[in-house]
Scaffold this motif. Structure first.
Motif, PDB file in Angstrom:
ATOM      1  N   GLU A 139     113.452  35.871  35.065  1.00 22.36           N
ATOM      2  CA  GLU A 139     114.098  36.611  33.976  1.00 22.36           C
ATOM      3  C   GLU A 139     115.069  35.709  33.205  1.00 22.36           C
ATOM      4  O   GLU A 139     115.163  35.790  31.981  1.00 22.36           O
ATOM      5  CB  GLU A 139     114.839  37.845  34.508  1.00 22.36           C
ATOM      6  N   ALA A 140     115.788  34.845  33.914  1.00 22.58           N
ATOM      7  CA  ALA A 140     116.719  33.925  33.257  1.00 22.58           C
ATOM      8  C   ALA A 140     115.962  32.914  32.395  1.00 22.58           C
ATOM      9  O   ALA A 140     116.419  32.558  31.305  1.00 22.58           O
ATOM     10  CB  ALA A 140     117.577  33.208  34.294  1.00 22.58           C
ATOM     11  N   LEU A 141     114.815  32.448  32.858  1.00 23.15           N
ATOM     12  CA  LEU A 141     114.018  31.512  32.071  1.00 23.15           C
ATOM     13  C   LEU A 141     113.490  32.180  30.802  1.00 23.15           C
ATOM     14  O   LEU A 141     113.538  31.604  29.716  1.00 23.15           O
ATOM     15  CB  LEU A 141     112.865  30.966  32.913  1.00 23.15           C
ATOM     16  N   VAL A 142     113.012  33.404  30.927  1.00 22.08           N
ATOM     17  CA  VAL A 142     112.533  34.149  29.749  1.00 22.08           C
ATOM     18  C   VAL A 142     113.680  34.360  28.761  1.00 22.08           C
ATOM     19  O   VAL A 142     113.524  34.154  27.548  1.00 22.08           O
ATOM     20  CB  VAL A 142     111.908  35.496  30.167  1.00 22.08           C
ATOM     21  N   ALA A 143     114.862  34.717  29.260  1.00 20.80           N
ATOM     22  CA  ALA A 143     116.023  34.925  28.384  1.00 20.80           C
ATOM     23  C   ALA A 143     116.418  33.619  27.692  1.00 20.80           C
ATOM     24  O   ALA A 143     116.773  33.629  26.506  1.00 20.80           O
ATOM     25  CB  ALA A 143     117.191  35.477  29.194  1.00 20.80           C
ATOM     26  N   ALA A 144     116.361  32.508  28.395  1.00 22.41           N
ATOM     27  CA  ALA A 144     116.698  31.212  27.787  1.00 22.41           C
ATOM     28  C   ALA A 144     115.708  30.837  26.708  1.00 22.41           C
ATOM     29  O   ALA A 144     116.089  30.323  25.651  1.00 22.41           O
ATOM     30  CB  ALA A 144     116.760  30.128  28.860  1.00 22.41           C
ATOM     31  N   LEU A 145     114.424  31.098  26.932  1.00 23.13           N
ATOM     32  CA  LEU A 145     113.410  30.815  25.911  1.00 23.13           C
ATOM     33  C   LEU A 145     113.619  31.692  24.679  1.00 23.13           C
ATOM     34  O   LEU A 145     113.509  31.221  23.544  1.00 23.13           O
ATOM     35  CB  LEU A 145     112.004  31.019  26.484  1.00 23.13           C
ATOM     36  N   GLU A 146     113.925  32.967  24.897  1.00 24.12           N
ATOM     37  CA  GLU A 146     114.185  33.879  23.777  1.00 24.12           C
ATOM     38  C   GLU A 146     115.430  33.423  22.994  1.00 24.12           C
ATOM     39  O   GLU A 146     115.435  33.436  21.768  1.00 24.12           O
ATOM     40  CB  GLU A 146     114.381  35.307  24.287  1.00 24.12           C
ATOM     41  N   ALA A 147     116.469  33.021  23.708  1.00 24.91           N
ATOM     42  CA  ALA A 147     117.702  32.579  23.048  1.00 24.91           C
ATOM     43  C   ALA A 147     117.472  31.282  22.280  1.00 24.91           C
ATOM     44  O   ALA A 147     118.009  31.099  21.175  1.00 24.91           O
ATOM     45  CB  ALA A 147     118.811  32.389  24.085  1.00 24.91           C
ATOM     46  N   GLU A 148     116.659  30.389  22.817  1.00 25.37           N
ATOM     47  CA  GLU A 148     116.384  29.111  22.141  1.00 25.37           C
ATOM     48  C   GLU A 148     115.526  29.355  20.904  1.00 25.37           C
ATOM     49  O   GLU A 148     115.687  28.672  19.894  1.00 25.37           O
ATOM     50  CB  GLU A 148     115.697  28.157  23.101  1.00 25.37           C
ATOM     51  N   ARG A 149     114.638  30.316  20.960  1.00 33.81           N
ATOM     52  CA  ARG A 149     113.777  30.647  19.819  1.00 33.81           C
ATOM     53  C   ARG A 149     114.572  31.267  18.700  1.00 33.81           C
ATOM     54  O   ARG A 149     114.285  31.057  17.526  1.00 33.81           O
ATOM     55  CB  ARG A 149     112.656  31.603  20.275  1.00 33.81           C
ATOM     56  N   ALA A 150     115.614  32.042  19.042  1.00 34.96           N
ATOM     57  CA  ALA A 150     116.419  32.753  18.026  1.00 34.96           C
ATOM     58  C   ALA A 150     117.421  31.871  17.367  1.00 34.96           C
ATOM     59  O   ALA A 150     117.376  30.825  17.007  1.00 34.96           O
ATOM     60  CB  ALA A 150     117.187  33.885  18.688  1.00 34.96           C
ATOM     61  N   SER A 181     109.080  26.065  19.372  1.00 37.46           N
ATOM     62  CA  SER A 181     108.378  26.591  18.190  1.00 37.46           C
ATOM     63  C   SER A 181     106.872  26.706  18.423  1.00 37.46           C
ATOM     64  O   SER A 181     106.193  27.455  17.726  1.00 37.46           O
ATOM     65  CB  SER A 181     108.657  25.706  16.989  1.00 37.46           C
ATOM     66  N   ALA A 182     106.326  25.973  19.408  1.00 43.14           N
ATOM     67  CA  ALA A 182     104.894  26.038  19.704  1.00 43.14           C
ATOM     68  C   ALA A 182     104.575  27.078  20.772  1.00 43.14           C
ATOM     69  O   ALA A 182     103.425  27.225  21.173  1.00 43.14           O
ATOM     70  CB  ALA A 182     104.394  24.676  20.167  1.00 43.14           C
ATOM     71  N   LEU A 183     105.590  27.802  21.223  1.00 43.86           N
ATOM     72  CA  LEU A 183     105.411  28.791  22.277  1.00 43.86           C
ATOM     73  C   LEU A 183     105.515  30.198  21.723  1.00 43.86           C
ATOM     74  O   LEU A 183     106.254  30.458  20.792  1.00 43.86           O
ATOM     75  CB  LEU A 183     106.459  28.589  23.375  1.00 43.86           C
ATOM     76  N   GLY A 184     104.768  31.104  22.332  1.00 42.82           N
ATOM     77  CA  GLY A 184     104.807  32.507  21.944  1.00 42.82           C
ATOM     78  C   GLY A 184     105.631  33.314  22.931  1.00 42.82           C
ATOM     79  O   GLY A 184     106.658  32.859  23.434  1.00 42.82           O
ATOM     80  N   ALA A 185     105.135  34.490  23.238  1.00 42.75           N
ATOM     81  CA  ALA A 185     105.850  35.415  24.123  1.00 42.75           C
ATOM     82  C   ALA A 185     105.875  34.888  25.546  1.00 42.75           C
ATOM     83  O   ALA A 185     104.903  34.332  26.045  1.00 42.75           O
ATOM     84  CB  ALA A 185     105.175  36.772  24.086  1.00 42.75           C
ATOM     85  N   ALA A 186     107.009  35.093  26.188  1.00 46.85           N
ATOM     86  CA  ALA A 186     107.185  34.707  27.583  1.00 46.85           C
ATOM     87  C   ALA A 186     107.237  35.971  28.427  1.00 46.85           C
ATOM     88  O   ALA A 186     107.844  36.966  28.041  1.00 46.85           O
ATOM     89  CB  ALA A 186     108.462  33.897  27.758  1.00 46.85           C
TER      90      ALA A 186
END
Length: 163
Positions: free
Chosen positions: A152-163, A93-98
């Protein structure tokens, strides 16, 4: 009589599986260097006899191996609503765009584009990286830079965790 099946309520809840888990291990060539350092330790002790030579070989190899293993033990994980990078744990929640960085961009963010206030878990032998904005106004860290073999997998995991 049928065998009893344990109920869902009585079993403990399983731990949250990480969405992303990567260990930034040292390259194989570094382990060759560890072996060569062990041989060097043995050669230094060679004039003192066989037992000191074996002791020097073992001690030098163990010390070099411990250093390489420790450096290569850094982990990056996305688990339970947090990004865990090395010893740092940052809530998603404290992170923005990856942003996934290719080799050239990663080098630029490690060198002339780098901000000294940023949190960086970098390994020069890992070509790719991820840069994640920190949006927490109370945190002076502008971004997090993480070396990754699978950006790319790390960015996708961060996006999925944020959603």
């Amino acid at each position: 009589m049928q065998p009893s099946v344990p109920s869902q309520a009585s079993s403990p809840a399983p731990a949250a599986a990480p969405r992303f888990d990567e260990r930034l291990t040292a390259p194989r060539s570094w382990w060759v260097i560890v072996g060569l350092l062990g041989i060097s330790g043995g050669l230094i002790m060679f004039p003192l006899g066989t037992v000191p030579m074996l002791g020097g070989l073992i001690v030098a190899a163990v010390l070099a191996g411990a250093a390489v293993s420790s450096y290569g033990s850094a982990r990056i994980r996305v688990v339970a609503g947090s990004l865990v990078a090395g010893d740092a744990r940052i809530p998603v929640s404290a992170l923005g765009a990856a942003e996934a960085l290719d080799e050239e961009e990663a080098r630029a963010w490690r060198t002339h584009k780098a901000d000294p206030r940023a949190f960086m878990l970098m390994r020069s032998y890992v070509p790719g990286a991820v840069r994640v904005e920190v949006t927490d106004p109370a945190d002076p860290t502008p971004y997090v830079y993480l070396s990754s073999r699978e950006p790319e997998a790390l960015v996708a995991a961060l996006e999925a965790e944020r959603a």
